[in-house]
Scaffold this motif. Sequence first.
Motif, short mmCIF file in Angstrom:
data_model
loop_
_atom_site.label_atom_id
_atom_site.label_comp_id
_atom_site.label_asym_id
_atom_site.label_seq_id
_atom_site.Cartn_x
_atom_site.Cartn_y
_atom_site.Cartn_z
N LEU A 63 1.05 -1.12 -0.33
CA LEU A 63 -0.26 -0.17 0.29
C LEU A 63 0.82 1.32 -0.19
N TRP A 93 2.39 2.09 -3.18
CA TRP A 93 1.79 2.03 -4.48
C TRP A 93 1.07 3.11 -4.14
N SER A 94 1.03 3.76 -3.10
CA SER A 94 0.88 5.65 -3.31
C SER A 94 2.04 6.57 -3.44
#
Length: 267
Positions: free
Chosen positions: A31, A34-35
Amino acid sequence: MTGFLPTLASRHGGEIDLLLTIVHSFIGIVLLGWSIYFVYVLIRFRRARQVRAEHGAARSHTAHAVEFTVFGVEVALLLFFSIPFFTRQVTALPDFGEEAVHVRVVAQQFQWNVHYAGADGVYGRVGLEHVDDVGNPVGLDPDDPAGADDIVRRGQLVVPVNRPVVVSLSSKDVVHSFALPELRVKQDAIPGMEIRVAFEPTMTTAQFRELKGDPQREFEIMCAQLCGQGHFSMRGVLRVLEEEEFEAWLVENAPSTEDEEYDPFFD
Ligand SMILES: [Cu+2]
């Protein structure tokens, strides 16, 4: 690392906690990655810098490498953690025999009925025609001598510490879910089926109370399936005793006579 989970009080629970920790850490890393990439792309390909979109595929091999790494970790989690655990704990559950405490748990809207075979080790015959929600919730046949010493309790499951417990789970009406958060147990109770679920408590209620600094604290039996309007009230107590205390409890509570003063949340 497992501070976000409830107190652990069963033998097999450590493995579940380990898997939960690995999965959450891994998903957290993905996460975060990807952020960061998302924000980078927003800035790098902003309109002021690149007016026309490029429709060709990404030329870098980094994207593939990342995808295969994520895929590899997921396969490893499945092959080395989830499948072996599920096989051991669910599909190939051993027949514990005498070593274990065997108990039937019958779910209904909105309570847990617990049925012990008593001193003879044989469950009395049960039948729908004998079910009486007030005095005979599991439908014990009064004419069956095997049932004379059976113990039936509402909302209270009493077991010894450090011994396997095998629960045969069923339901009288809708789908419920038998959940013991501290023991990392959760199993649906499905009408028409008898499903075995096994666990071994490693902490007595007394030790749990001491740990929490709360003399009233109980291991709770929850219903983890929204089963109707009274779902919120479908709670029970799991009492874990020392072996000798458990044997004494069995003697004290046999046979299954339901006195008027009976309080399902005993003490
Ligand atoms: Cu329920």
